[in-house]
Write a protein that holds these residues in place. Structure first.
Motif, PDB file in Angstrom:
ATOM      1  N   TYR A 184      -1.125   5.864   0.266  1.00 22.88           N
ATOM      2  CA  TYR A 184      -2.224   5.322  -0.544  1.00 22.88           C
ATOM      3  C   TYR A 184      -1.797   3.975  -1.119  1.00 22.88           C
ATOM      4  O   TYR A 184      -0.624   3.732  -1.372  1.00 22.88           O
ATOM      5  N   MET A 185      -2.765   3.083  -1.367  1.00 23.09           N
ATOM      6  CA  MET A 185      -2.459   1.812  -2.023  1.00 23.09           C
ATOM      7  C   MET A 185      -3.704   1.270  -2.718  1.00 23.09           C
ATOM      8  O   MET A 185      -4.837   1.646  -2.390  1.00 23.09           O
ATOM      9  N   PHE A 186      -3.472   0.406  -3.691  1.00 23.05           N
ATOM     10  CA  PHE A 186      -4.548  -0.291  -4.389  1.00 23.05           C
ATOM     11  C   PHE A 186      -4.598  -1.739  -3.920  1.00 23.05           C
ATOM     12  O   PHE A 186      -3.555  -2.379  -3.772  1.00 23.05           O
ATOM     13  N   THR A 187      -5.802  -2.282  -3.714  1.00 25.13           N
ATOM     14  CA  THR A 187      -5.942  -3.725  -3.524  1.00 25.13           C
ATOM     15  C   THR A 187      -6.655  -4.349  -4.725  1.00 25.13           C
ATOM     16  O   THR A 187      -6.816  -5.564  -4.791  1.00 25.13           O
ATOM     17  N   ASN A 213      -1.285 -11.307  -0.204  1.00 25.51           N
ATOM     18  CA  ASN A 213      -0.498 -10.215  -0.787  1.00 25.51           C
ATOM     19  C   ASN A 213      -0.900  -8.872  -0.179  1.00 25.51           C
ATOM     20  O   ASN A 213      -0.053  -8.044   0.168  1.00 25.51           O
ATOM     21  N   THR A 214      -2.192  -8.659  -0.023  1.00 24.58           N
ATOM     22  CA  THR A 214      -2.675  -7.407   0.569  1.00 24.58           C
ATOM     23  C   THR A 214      -2.191  -7.253   2.003  1.00 24.58           C
ATOM     24  O   THR A 214      -1.711  -6.176   2.401  1.00 24.58           O
ATOM     25  N   ILE A 215      -2.282  -8.305   2.794  1.00 22.17           N
ATOM     26  CA  ILE A 215      -1.826  -8.245   4.181  1.00 22.17           C
ATOM     27  C   ILE A 215      -0.318  -8.014   4.233  1.00 22.17           C
ATOM     28  O   ILE A 215       0.183  -7.238   5.068  1.00 22.17           O
ATOM     29  N   HIS A 216       0.425  -8.639   3.335  1.00 25.23           N
ATOM     30  CA  HIS A 216       1.878  -8.447   3.277  1.00 25.23           C
ATOM     31  C   HIS A 216       2.217  -6.973   3.017  1.00 25.23           C
ATOM     32  O   HIS A 216       3.093  -6.399   3.692  1.00 25.23           O
ATOM     33  N   GLN A 217       1.526  -6.349   2.072  1.00 26.85           N
ATOM     34  CA  GLN A 217       1.793  -4.943   1.779  1.00 26.85           C
ATOM     35  C   GLN A 217       1.398  -4.040   2.946  1.00 26.85           C
ATOM     36  O   GLN A 217       2.097  -3.074   3.274  1.00 26.85           O
ATOM     37  N   LEU A 218       0.278  -4.357   3.580  1.00 27.99           N
ATOM     38  CA  LEU A 218      -0.158  -3.548   4.725  1.00 27.99           C
ATOM     39  C   LEU A 218       0.820  -3.660   5.894  1.00 27.99           C
ATOM     40  O   LEU A 218       1.119  -2.665   6.567  1.00 27.99           O
TER      41      LEU A 218
END
Length: 454
Positions: A184-187, A213-218
Motif C-alpha cells: 500500500y502507498m499514499f500519493t 516523487n510518486t514515480i520514484h516510489q513506484l
C-alpha cells in the motif's frame, strides 16, 4: 526505537503510516526496528520476548480503531517487564481520541502528520533532554494532567524521505482483490469533502506528492521490491482529474508494470479518466456508497445521487475495472426499510465486492457527540471496547433495534456473496487454493465473529 504495528484482527493488511516516521528517524541516525505481528504471525508473548531481547529505549505502538484492544493489552504487558522503555502511542485512533493516552496511562501520544514530531520527541528522550510541552502533534500526560497540542501538519509531502517499505513483511499481506505481492502507498493526504461520519484531524488540507516523487516510489516498489499490486490509500484518489491523468500517463510512459487499486467518489470518474487509469494498470476502484437510500446519503454529506453511482459502476464495467462498494448501516435516524435499500442497491450497481460495516462512532465526529447527548451511545464506549468489555463499538440508531440491525448486516453480506452471479465473478481468483481458503475464513470471521484477542 522499536515500532510495533497494529495487530490486524482478521486479514493481514500492511499498516504503512509508521514507515515515513521510521525513515525520518533513520535519516537522523536513530536506530529503528519494526515488528509487524499480523504479517509475521506473532502474538503478544512473542513481542514481549523481542522487547526483552532488544531492550529498546523507546517503543512506538500504533493503534487504529479496530486494534485498540490489542494496543491496550500489549501496553499493559510491556509495563510489567523489567526493561522500562518509554512508550509512545500513535495512529488513526489516537487522532480521533487523544484522551486515550490518559486511559492507557502512558506519557506520550502523537496526532496529525507526526514524522517530525516523533523525531523531536525521540531526540529529546535519547539525549535525556526535557521534552517541550508545546510541540505540534504531541500529546503529553504527566502528573495527572493531559496536554493535547494541535495536530502536526506536513505541508509539503515531498520533503519526506521515501517510506521504509523494505521493513514490511512483503509477501505476507492479504487483499480480497488479488493474490499477488501487494503493498500500500499514499500519493496524497487529506480530503476536501465533509461526510459527517469521517474523522478529520488534518484532513481538510489536501496535499499530494509530486509526479517525480510518486514515480520514484513506484519504481522502487515494483522494480526493487518486486511488488505486483499497489493499493493506493489516498482518501479520494481522483480529486484532481488533471493530476490523476498525468500520473497514469507517467506510469505508462515509464513502463512500470503493476496492477493497482484505489478509492474515489462516483462523481469524480468519467470515460477519460477511467481510460487513462486502465491503461496504467488500474484493476479495481472502491467507492464509498454509504447508503442505498439517496435521502440517507445526502443527510450524511455524501451528496451523490443514485444515478451518479449507477453511471460510475457502469463506466467501470465498460473499462473492465472491478469495483468495490462500501455501505454503512446505522446512520442517524436510519430506518429498517432504508437499511434494506442498501442491500437492494448493491444488486443494482453490481460491484465485484461489497462491504457492509456498522456505523463506528469515532470520538471526534458528530455522530458520537450527538449520540452521547441522545443516550444512544455510552460516553465511555471506546474504553469499554479497549478493555474487551464489548466486541465492537457500534452506533445503533433508535429507529431500529440492535438485534435487527445485526440481522441486516449479516443478510447483506450473505445474500450478496452467496448468489450465483457473485460466485461466478470470483472463480478466476480461486485458482489459488490458499487464497481461496484465506478469503473464506476472513469472510466468515467478519460476518459472524467479533474481534478476538490472545
Amino acid at each position: 526505537c522499536l515500532f510495533i504495528n497494529p495487530m490486524d484482527m482478521l486479514a493481514s493488511v500492511p499498516y504503512i503510516k509508521s514507515l515515513a516516521m521510521i525513515s525520518v528517524l533513520r535519516e537522523a541516525n536513530i536506530r529503528v526496528e519494526l515488528i509487524d505481528p499480523s504479517a509475521q504471525g506473532i502474538k503478544i508473548k512473542d513481542i514481549l520476548q523481542a522487547i526483552q531481547k532488544k531492550s529498546p529505549k523507546i517503543i512506538c505502538v500504533s493503534a487504529v480503531p479496530s486494534t485498540l484492544p490489542f494496543a491496550y493489552q500489549l501496553i499493559q504487558e510491556i509495563k510489567k517487564l523489567k526493561v522500562q522503555p518509554i512508550i509512545i502511542i500513535e495512529g488513526y485512533h489516537v487522532n480521533a481520541d487523544p484522551t486515550i493516552v490518559k486511559e492507557l496511562d502512558i506519557e506520550y501520544g502523537l496526532v496529525g502528520d507526526t514524522e517530525y514530531t516523533v523525531l523531536e520527541l525521540c531526540q529529546n528522550i535519547l539525549r535525556d533532554q526535557p521534552v517541550s510541552e508545546s510541540i505540534d502533534g504531541l500529546i503529553l500526560y504527566k502528573n495527572g494532567k493531559l496536554i493535547v497540542n494541535r495536530p502536526a501538519l506536513v505541508k509539503d509531502l515531498n520533503l519526506l524521505p521515501v517510506p521504509a517499505f523494505e521493513l514490511m513483511s512483503i509477501g505476507n499481506y492479504y487483499s480480497a482483490s488479488t493474490d499477488k505481492r501487494i503493498m500500500y502507498m499514499f500519493t496524497s493526504r487529506g480530503c476536501p469533502y465533509e461526510c459527517n461520519f469521517c474523522t478529520n484531524p488534518t484532513q481538510r488540507f489536501y496535499r499530494y506528492l509530486s509526479l517525480d516523487n510518486t514515480i520514484h516510489q513506484l519504481k522502487y516498489l515494483v522494480n526493487d521490491l518486486k511488488i505486483e499490486w499497489v493499493e493506493f490509500m489516498d482518501l479520494t484518489f481522483t480529486t484532481h482529474k488533471k493530476r490523476t491523468i498525468e500520473l497514469c500517463e507517467a506510469i505508462y510512459a515509464n513502463n512500470i508494470k503493476f496492477q493497482w487499486g484505489c478509492e474515489t467518489r462516483a462523481d469524480l470518474v468519467d470515460d477519460e479518466i477511467l481510460s487513462a487509469m486502465k491503461k496504467a494498470g488500474c484493476e479495481k476502484i472502491t467507492f464509498g456508497v454509504e447508503s442505498g437510500n439517496e435521502n440517507v446519503r445526502f443527510r450524511t454529506g455524501k451528496k451523490i445521487s443514485d444515478e451518479q453511482f449507477i453511471n460510475a459502476f457502469n463506466l467501470c464495467k465498460k473499462h473492465k475495472i472491478r469495483t468495490m462498494a462500501n455501505f454503512i448501516l446505522g446512520h442517524p435516524n436510519e430506518t429498517e426499510e432504508e437499511m434494506k435499500d442498501s442491500i437492494k442497491f448493491a444488486k443494482v450497481i453490481d460491484p465485484f465486492n461489497v462491504v457492509y460495516v456498522r456505523m463506528t462512532p469515532l470520538p471526534d465526529v458528530d455522530i458520537y457527540t450527538d449520540g452521547v447527548k441522545a443516550g444512544e451511545i455510552d460516553s465511555d464506549i471506546w474504553v469499554q471496547y479497549m478493555k474487551g468489555e464489548i466486541s465492537h463499538p457500534a452506533y445503533y440508531p433508535k429507529t431500529i433495534s440492535p438485534k435487527k440491525m445485526e440481522y441486516l448486516f449479516k443478510k447483506g453480506l450473505l445474500s450478496y456473496y452467496f448468489s450465483f452471479r457473485t460466485i461466478g465473478k470470483y472463480l478466476f481468483l480461486f485458482k489459488n487454493v490458499r487464497f481461496m481458503m484465506k478469503s473464506i475464513g476472513i469472510f466468515l470471521g467478519y460476518t459472524f465473529g467479533g474481534p478476538k484477542f490472545k
